[in-house]
Design an enzyme around this catalytic site. Sequence first.
Site, PDB file in Angstrom:
ATOM      1  N   SER A 123       0.852  -1.828  -0.233  1.00 21.28           N
ATOM      2  CA  SER A 123       0.054  -0.012  -0.547  1.00 21.28           C
ATOM      3  C   SER A 123       1.241   1.184  -0.005  1.00 21.28           C
ATOM      4  CB  SER A 123      -0.597   0.211   1.580  1.00 21.28           C
ATOM      5  OG  SER A 123      -1.930  -0.820   1.124  1.00 21.28           O
ATOM      6  N   HIS A 144      -2.606  -3.746  -6.556  1.00 24.08           N
ATOM      7  CA  HIS A 144      -3.370  -3.575  -5.315  1.00 24.08           C
ATOM      8  C   HIS A 144      -4.532  -3.380  -5.188  1.00 24.08           C
ATOM      9  CE1 HIS A 144      -3.745  -0.501  -2.063  1.00 24.08           C
ATOM     10  NE2 HIS A 144      -3.108  -0.759  -1.244  1.00 24.08           N
ATOM     11  N   GLU A 156      -5.354  -2.167  -8.176  1.00 20.41           N
ATOM     12  CA  GLU A 156      -5.154  -0.865  -8.401  1.00 20.41           C
ATOM     13  C   GLU A 156      -3.543  -1.701  -9.352  1.00 20.41           C
ATOM     14  OE1 GLU A 156      -5.637   2.906  -6.812  1.00 20.41           O
ATOM     15  OE2 GLU A 156      -5.398   1.693  -5.097  1.00 20.41           O
ATOM     16  N   ASN A 195      -6.425   6.339  -2.456  1.00 24.46           N
ATOM     17  CA  ASN A 195      -5.935   6.341  -1.667  1.00 24.46           C
ATOM     18  C   ASN A 195      -5.688   8.190  -1.776  1.00 24.46           C
ATOM     19  OD1 ASN A 195      -7.084   4.501   0.281  1.00 24.46           O
ATOM     20  ND2 ASN A 195      -4.473   3.151   0.453  1.00 24.46           N
TER      21      ASN A 195
HETATM   22  P1  NAD Z   1      -1.041  -9.162   7.234  1.00 25.46           P
HETATM   23  O1  NAD Z   1       0.376  -9.077   8.682  1.00 25.46           O
HETATM   24  O2  NAD Z   1      -2.225  -9.986   7.450  1.00 25.46           O
HETATM   25  O3  NAD Z   1      -0.145 -10.503   6.573  1.00 25.46           O
HETATM   26  C1  NAD Z   1       1.277 -10.961   6.557  1.00 25.46           C
HETATM   27  C2  NAD Z   1       1.166 -12.038   5.986  1.00 25.46           C
HETATM   28  O4  NAD Z   1       2.534 -12.285   5.757  1.00 25.46           O
HETATM   29  C3  NAD Z   1       1.737 -13.218   7.509  1.00 25.46           C
HETATM   30  O5  NAD Z   1       0.626 -14.744   7.078  1.00 25.46           O
HETATM   31  C4  NAD Z   1       3.409 -13.793   7.403  1.00 25.46           C
HETATM   32  O6  NAD Z   1       2.756 -14.778   8.001  1.00 25.46           O
HETATM   33  C5  NAD Z   1       3.370 -13.720   5.859  1.00 25.46           C
HETATM   34  N1  NAD Z   1       5.006 -13.678   5.796  1.00 25.46           N
HETATM   35  C6  NAD Z   1       5.253 -13.575   7.194  1.00 25.46           C
HETATM   36  N2  NAD Z   1       6.717 -12.834   6.598  1.00 25.46           N
HETATM   37  C7  NAD Z   1       6.814 -13.533   4.992  1.00 25.46           C
HETATM   38  C8  NAD Z   1       7.685 -14.554   4.712  1.00 25.46           C
HETATM   39  N3  NAD Z   1       9.019 -13.905   4.509  1.00 25.46           N
HETATM   40  N4  NAD Z   1       7.441 -14.880   3.295  1.00 25.46           N
HETATM   41  C9  NAD Z   1       5.923 -15.508   2.994  1.00 25.46           C
HETATM   42  N5  NAD Z   1       5.067 -14.365   3.768  1.00 25.46           N
HETATM   43  C10 NAD Z   1       5.701 -14.417   5.199  1.00 25.46           C
HETATM   44  O7  NAD Z   1      -0.883  -8.172   6.450  1.00 25.46           O
HETATM   45  P2  NAD Z   1      -1.823  -7.741   5.567  1.00 25.46           P
HETATM   46  O8  NAD Z   1      -2.863  -6.358   5.789  1.00 25.46           O
HETATM   47  O9  NAD Z   1      -2.594  -8.666   4.382  1.00 25.46           O
HETATM   48  O10 NAD Z   1      -1.167  -6.962   4.705  1.00 25.46           O
HETATM   49  C11 NAD Z   1       0.324  -7.348   3.396  1.00 25.46           C
HETATM   50  C12 NAD Z   1       0.752  -6.056   2.040  1.00 25.46           C
HETATM   51  O11 NAD Z   1      -0.821  -6.442   1.452  1.00 25.46           O
HETATM   52  C13 NAD Z   1       1.015  -5.649   2.581  1.00 25.46           C
HETATM   53  O12 NAD Z   1       2.034  -5.063   1.817  1.00 25.46           O
HETATM   54  C14 NAD Z   1      -0.078  -4.925   2.820  1.00 25.46           C
HETATM   55  O13 NAD Z   1       0.811  -2.617   2.518  1.00 25.46           O
HETATM   56  C15 NAD Z   1      -1.229  -4.683   1.843  1.00 25.46           C
HETATM   57  N6  NAD Z   1      -2.662  -4.477   1.689  1.00 25.46           N
HETATM   58  C16 NAD Z   1      -2.943  -4.348   3.368  1.00 25.46           C
HETATM   59  C17 NAD Z   1      -4.662  -4.147   3.034  1.00 25.46           C
HETATM   60  C18 NAD Z   1      -5.027  -3.754   4.155  1.00 25.46           C
HETATM   61  O14 NAD Z   1      -6.081  -4.040   4.857  1.00 25.46           O
HETATM   62  N7  NAD Z   1      -4.631  -4.994   4.990  1.00 25.46           N
HETATM   63  C19 NAD Z   1      -5.185  -3.088   2.252  1.00 25.46           C
HETATM   64  C20 NAD Z   1      -3.434  -3.392   1.145  1.00 25.46           C
HETATM   65  C21 NAD Z   1      -3.052  -3.815   0.385  1.00 25.46           C
END
Ligand code: NAD
Length: 285
Positions: A123, A144, A156, A195
Amino acid sequence: MTELKNITVLGTGVLGSQIAFQGAFHGFSVTAYDINDEVISKAKARFAQLADIYVADNVGGAADGGAQRALQNITYSTDLAEATADADLVIEAVPENLELKREIYTKLAAVAPAKTIFATNSSTLLPSDLKDFTGRPDRFLALHYANHVWRQNTAEVMGTTDTDPAVYQAVVDYAVASGMVPIELKKEKAGYVLNSLLVPLLDAAAELVVGGYADPETVDKTWRIGTGAPLGPFQVYDIVGLTTAYNISSANPSPLAQRFAKLLKEEYIDKGKLGTATGEGFYRY
Ligand code: NAD
């Protein structure tokens, strides 16, 4: 460019699980990769929950076996080479940490086949921050998603100056084929389109309340009536979740953001009001 069929998602957290399930629901063969068996067993529970949510939200075909078929289209792996061995597209959704992501791309570049396209769901990082670690900057871009991908179904698509236009188009086509609405950015922009619009609106709403000019209901009513939008900014805050809003505000040193963070913590978070997820935030649900 050939059609992308085999999709691997790195990270099965909040977004990774949704991205993987959405692809599987639309008939793609999806491999969900995460760091160990314990996390994978949690992922299985997340996918089962998503299957129920798709049915409850009446996502087309979910109740007629579609949600169960989606579960069957997902395989699991904790071995990066195995997970990507035949991947056309790897979507990375690991935690938002530059060093961690760079490390992952370095490992991925060493094991994934040359054909594989890499996409980051980051993000706040730009794909330019990561492209030098991918070993294939021409086959790398951002894809995204927004939280609740089946409903808020924007995808996106944002490349760097190195991204091959045919790769970009293949990812746009994958977005469409997996039930998303592609939002095509012509060049890199922090915040993408969504955003870039939403954050200033939410900040302005916070300023009106923290400054004592108007209460949240008045701000929301104004926005709804004045623009025809279905939701006001504080209704959006409740959906985003007040913990996330707090984390963003408290990390911002501006006095306004600090005052808003204090308000969120004392009046809402400490009272268990975290937004729609807990049934109460700025509003009761
Ligand atoms: P999260 O913490 O819920 O999940 C992250 C996952 O990655 C976990 O399952 C973790 O075990 C895993 N992980 C950690 N280290 C790892 C590795 N070395 N290899 C593989 N997997 C690994 O995070 P999230 O909220 O899902 O966010 C993930 C990405 O998505 C970020 O870049 C964030 O910016 C983006 N994002 C999040 C949202 C949101 O609303 N949460 C929205 C859009 C984009």
